[in-house]
Design an enzyme around this catalytic site. Structure first.
Site, short mmCIF file in Angstrom:
data_model
loop_
_atom_site.label_atom_id
_atom_site.label_comp_id
_atom_site.label_asym_id
_atom_site.label_seq_id
_atom_site.Cartn_x
_atom_site.Cartn_y
_atom_site.Cartn_z
N ARG A 309 0.84 -1.21 0.00
CA ARG A 309 0.00 0.00 0.00
C ARG A 309 0.87 1.26 0.00
O ARG A 309 0.48 2.29 -0.56
CB ARG A 309 -1.00 0.00 1.16
CG ARG A 309 -2.12 1.01 0.97
CD ARG A 309 -3.23 0.85 2.00
NE ARG A 309 -4.24 -0.11 1.61
CZ ARG A 309 -5.32 0.17 0.84
NH1 ARG A 309 -5.51 1.40 0.41
NH2 ARG A 309 -6.18 -0.75 0.54
N GLU A 725 -9.84 6.06 6.51
CA GLU A 725 -8.41 6.34 6.51
C GLU A 725 -7.99 7.57 5.70
O GLU A 725 -7.03 8.24 6.07
CB GLU A 725 -7.64 5.11 5.99
CG GLU A 725 -7.78 3.89 6.88
CD GLU A 725 -7.34 2.63 6.15
OE1 GLU A 725 -8.06 2.19 5.23
OE2 GLU A 725 -6.28 2.09 6.49
N1 MTE Z 1 -12.50 5.78 13.84
C1 MTE Z 1 -12.60 5.53 15.16
N2 MTE Z 1 -13.36 6.33 15.93
N3 MTE Z 1 -11.94 4.48 15.75
C2 MTE Z 1 -11.13 3.65 15.00
O1 MTE Z 1 -10.55 2.70 15.54
N4 MTE Z 1 -10.22 3.12 12.77
C3 MTE Z 1 -9.88 3.64 11.45
C4 MTE Z 1 -11.08 4.33 10.81
N5 MTE Z 1 -11.69 5.24 11.73
C5 MTE Z 1 -11.00 3.90 13.59
C6 MTE Z 1 -11.74 4.98 13.05
C7 MTE Z 1 -9.39 2.63 10.52
S1 MTE Z 1 -7.78 2.16 10.64
C8 MTE Z 1 -10.19 2.07 9.56
S2 MTE Z 1 -9.58 0.97 8.44
C9 MTE Z 1 -11.61 2.41 9.45
O2 MTE Z 1 -12.02 3.32 10.44
C10 MTE Z 1 -12.42 1.13 9.58
O3 MTE Z 1 -13.77 1.33 9.56
P1 MTE Z 1 -14.65 1.46 8.23
O4 MTE Z 1 -14.07 0.51 7.23
O5 MTE Z 1 -15.97 1.08 8.68
O6 MTE Z 1 -14.51 2.87 7.80
N1 HPA Z 2 -5.95 -2.52 4.26
C1 HPA Z 2 -6.17 -2.81 5.55
N2 HPA Z 2 -6.04 -4.00 6.06
C2 HPA Z 2 -5.68 -4.99 5.24
C3 HPA Z 2 -5.44 -4.76 3.89
C4 HPA Z 2 -5.58 -3.47 3.37
O1 HPA Z 2 -5.39 -3.19 2.17
N3 HPA Z 2 -5.06 -5.93 3.35
C5 HPA Z 2 -5.08 -6.83 4.35
N4 HPA Z 2 -5.46 -6.27 5.50
MO1 MOS Z 3 -7.44 0.14 9.14
S1 MOS Z 3 -5.39 0.33 9.29
O1 MOS Z 3 -7.31 -0.67 7.58
O2 MOS Z 3 -7.66 -1.10 10.28
#
Ligand code: MTE
Ligand code: HPA
Ligand code: MOS
Length: 772
Positions: A309, A725
């Site tokens: 990534r 993210e």
């Molecule tokens: N927001 C909050 N409040 N707490 C979290 O742990 N994790 C982040 C983001 N926002 C997180 C957050 C990460 S690393 C990811 S990948 C996404 O939320 C995951 O949730 P989603 O795929 O439902 O957006």
């Molecule tokens: N993003 C987050 N988590 C993951 C991914 C990715 O692309 N691939 C495997 N685990």
């Molecule tokens: Mo988020 S780093 O893809 O849990």
């Protein structure tokens, strides 16, 4: 009434603020429950010769000690099984080597020093540069090749070469790694953990204890934050608790203290990139060659995907006609680094944004002009891995933010301010994000959902998505409410459980809401189809009860769900949803459904390093302004403006929270949070007293968050775009603004060489070097 785009509150808002939300350690303990504590290594590398529990076991309230020998299979790992649950061969300081089952946490704390551990120390690698030099690679990626960098370098006017290092980052979720396991009557276990990945917990517990998977139920109600730190890591703690639960036939609890959690668990990958960039006198980038080295720590974990990534995001928002991108996962003797918001993407984009600041510095042109020259234009450009950048809203975002942030006017003001030399220097910079949405491992891009309608018209649904504060439950329930046109208050999302949803992916890659809402919507559509067929029969036939069918051969397309009714406007027919549900039940027509969803058209080929890796990109831009005290190096973010394209947002309030949170978390990464280790590899900054995350005082003094309208993302659920993210990558603007400020103090346009994080100390030292 439409519920799409409505700011309904987070589904746990009320219980969170009233303190009623149950996190793992809020679960009442049963009288037979035991606490499981970890004995950890005091060396970064070595071999455990002997572990003697005898003194500890003599104490009241100490029940048993376990080591690596007690597992059916001690090795695990998401991609490669190279990680021990409890180490015999120590690979990092504070690595778990044994567990103790005690009556209480207090007893564990009192007696843990009585466990005698004999270790033969070995030589460790504690420096990423050493690992690079010795080629200690855990993984080498297939390079991305676009165009011909060699010819481009031969013909270009200017070339800059250098390296850039971005540091690690502690996740700092508020709830530490935790889990409670209940042994069940038939040798099965019920595992409640704070995990982003219910299925992985199930798999690792089953595999490591030699249990069939149907004897391991893995349940996640919620996390007090995950941020990637609970994608793979919770499996270890859940497995240790499960071992104790089965061996002692008692409920077992693991709850790390903050200090333990910070010491034991992995973090964001520190990343060093060597680069060479070619450009012309206007600042147009002609070629980029980059070798990315990520510091994986001791084990593989998900590092190969994270490195990839980084490679996928080294172009940032900028079109590189010629690119050669290589990547290496390096082993060091630190805790195994893992997923962290952005998943390597920030480390990649950081490189190009930093390079652009240097090109601007070199040519003495405002960096914004260089960015405007280079960002992806139109719909034809392709990334270094060959994906076309379609639905490209970057031009609109750049144009909007230049105006709304009053960039030009503020640049002039800053020029004047900095010329006064009054002990302060200001900087201003824009950075951009183009974040690829999809797991890069294609098979993970699937989700499943169960939607149950009850006869009172309320709905319970479940998916593999896990709630970590990001609001995924709220978005899913909103999509369901919209589908049936009923109040969101009638929909509830159940705790995530492998008993309801199996073979799920981690809630990660920002795609939790995309994949699981889409699966839930598919289930809703199937139920709706049956109900429409039923409504047609109720409206237009004389059939008596018990004769209605779920499927008929009629055109039901004009039948709609609207505000709790099912209607056919064509003929002014209507029936309440509640009544229809009752008729459905009496006619033995199912009002429950399970559905599976997968993302279509992902063609990226790993062996070739080429293809469509992402369903779409989430874009955004940010402009940050900082002020630096030149005598102390202290800085303050005066203002940050953010504009993002999140498509048709399901819940703008939640999305705005994600943008603000992601940005500030990144501000911490690039300008405050520094991990410091002793020369033995022991983490010294293991508590908030020494590891500084942003507080309310560190927020930008003026903070504007805005969105553009975009209705064109037809490949994602209800034309929304993922948010979790991407805004993290916009925090880079704080770093580039600091660099911009320092440029004003560089003699003869000398390049500002500064690695991340730009802590006050780092800023001061960089300033001193520039002035020297
Ligand atoms: N927001 C909050 N409040 N707490 C979290 O742990 N994790 C982040 C983001 N926002 C997180 C957050 C990460 S690393 C990811 S990948 C996404 O939320 C995951 O949730 P989603 O795929 O439902 O957006
Ligand atoms: N993003 C987050 N988590 C993951 C991914 C990715 O692309 N691939 C495997 N685990
Ligand atoms: Mo988020 S780093 O893809 O849990």
């Amino acid at each position: 009434m439409s519920f799409h785009g409505m700011n309904i509150p987070h589904d746990s808002a009320f219980t969170h603020v009233t303190g009623k939300s149950v996190f793992i350690d809020d679960r009442e303990s049963l009288s037979s429950e035991v606490f499981v504590g970890f004995i950890t290594s005091k060396y970064a590398k070595g071999i455990v010769k002997n572990i003697d529990f005898s003194k500890a076991l003599e104490c009241e309230g100490v029940y048993a000690g376990f080591t690596s020998e007690d597992f059916y299979d001690n090795s695990w790992g998401t991609i490669v099984h190279d990680q021990p649950l409890l180490a015999k061969n120590i690979e990092h300081f504070d690595e778990p080597i044994a567990i103790l089952a005690c009556k209480s946490k207090e007893i564990f704390e009192e007696i843990k020093a009585l466990v005698e551990v004999e270790v033969i120390e070995d030589k460790s690698i504690l420096d990423l540069d050493d690992s690079i030099k010795n080629k200690e690679f855990l993984y080498t990626a297939k390079a991305f090749v676009k165009g011909d960098t060699k010819t481009s370098f031969e013909n270009s006017k200017y070339i800059l070469e250098g390296d850039f290092y971005s540091g690690g980052q502690e996740h700092f979720y508020l709830e530490s790694q935790a889990c409670v396991v209940y042994p069940l009557e038939d040798g099965a276990v019920e595992v409640h953990s704070s995990s982003q990945h219910s299925s992985e917990v199930q798999h690792v517990v089953a595999h490591s204890l030699g249990l069939p998977m149907h004897k391991v139920s893995s349940i996640v109600k919620r996390m007090g934050g995950g941020f990637g730190g609970k994608e793979s890591q919770p499996a270890l703690f859940a497995t240790c608790a499960s071992l104790v639960a089965l061996k002692l036939n008692r409920p077992a609890r693991v709850v790390l203290t903050k200090d333990e959690d910070m010491k034991i668990t992995g973090k964001r990958h520190p990343t060093k990139t060597y680069y060479k960039v070619a450009f012309d006198e206007t600042g147009k980038i002609e070629a980029l060659e980059a070798d990315i080295y990520s510091d994986a720590g001791a084990y593989t974990d998900v590092s190969p995907s994270i490195l990839e990534r980084s490679m996928f995001h080294i172009d940032g928002a900028y079109n590189l006609e010629n690119a050669l991108i290589k990547g290496y996962v390096c082993k060091t003797n630190y805790p195994s680094n893992t997923a962290f918001r952005g998943f390597g993407g920030p480390q990649g984009t950081f490189v190009i944004e930093n390079i652009i600041e240097d090109i601007a510095n070199f040519l003495n042109i405002d960096a914004l002009e260089i960015r405007k020259l280079n960002y992806y234009k139109g719909e034809e450009c392709t990334t270094p891995f060959g994906q076309q950048v379609i639905n490209n809203k970057l031009p609109e975002l750049f144009e909007k933010i230049e105006l709304s942030s009053e960039y030009k006017k503020r640049r002039e003001e800053i020029n004047k301010f900095n010329a006064q030399n009054n002990g302060y220097v200001k900087g201003l910079s824009l950075s951009a994000v183009k974040f690829g949405i999809s797991f890069t491992a294609r098979h993970l891009n699937q989700g499943n959902a169960l939607v149950n309608i009850h006869l009172d018209g309320t709905i319970e649904a479940s998916t593999g998505a896990t709630e970590m504060g990001q609001g995924v439950n709220t978005k899913i329930l909103q999509v369901i409410a919209e589908a049936f046109s009923i109040s969101p208050s009638k929909v509830k999302i159940m705790a995530t459980s492998t008993q309801r949803n199996a073979n799920t992916s981690a809630t990660a890659a920002s795609s939790g809401s995309d994949l699981n809402s889409a699966a839930a919507l598919k289930a809703c559509e199937a139920i709706k189809e049956r109900l429409k067929n039923l409504a047609w029969q109720v409206f237009y036939t004389q059939k008596s009860n018990d004769d209605f069918l779920s499927q008929i051969d009629e055109d039901v397309t004009s039948i709609e769900f609207k505000d709790g009714f099912v209607i056919d406007e064509k003929n002014s027919k209507s029936i309440s949803l509640l009544e229809l549900l009752d008729i459905a039940y009496k006619n033995r027509i199912s009002i429950c459904e399970y559905a599976h969803y997968k993302t279509e058209n992902l063609t990226f080929n790993k062996e070739k390093g080429f293809g469509k890796a992402f369903n779409y990109f989430t874009n955004g831009v940010a402009v940050s302004e900082v002020i630096i005290d030149e005598f102390t190096g202290e800085k303050k973010v005066l203002r940050s403006d953010i504009i993002m394209d999140l498509g048709r947002m399901i819940n703008p309030g939640i999305d705005e929270g994600q943008v603000a949170g992601g940005f500030v978390q990144s501000l911490g990464w690039v300008s405050m949070e520094k991990l410091v280790y002793s020369n033995k590899g022991e983490l010294l900054t293991y508590s908030p007293t020494t590891y500084k995350i942003p507080s309310i005082h560190d927020m930008p003094e003026v903070f504007n968050i805005d969105f553009i309208e975009n209705d064109t993302t037809t490949t994602n659920v209800r034309r929304s775009k993922a948010v979790g993210e991407p805004p993290f990558l916009l925090g880079i603007s704080v770093f580039t603004a600091i660099k911009d400020a320092l440029k004003y103090r560089a003699k003869n346009n000398e390049l500002v060489k500064m690695n991340s994080p730009a802590t006050n100390e780092n800023i001061l030292m960089t300033l001193e070097n520039l002035k020297a």
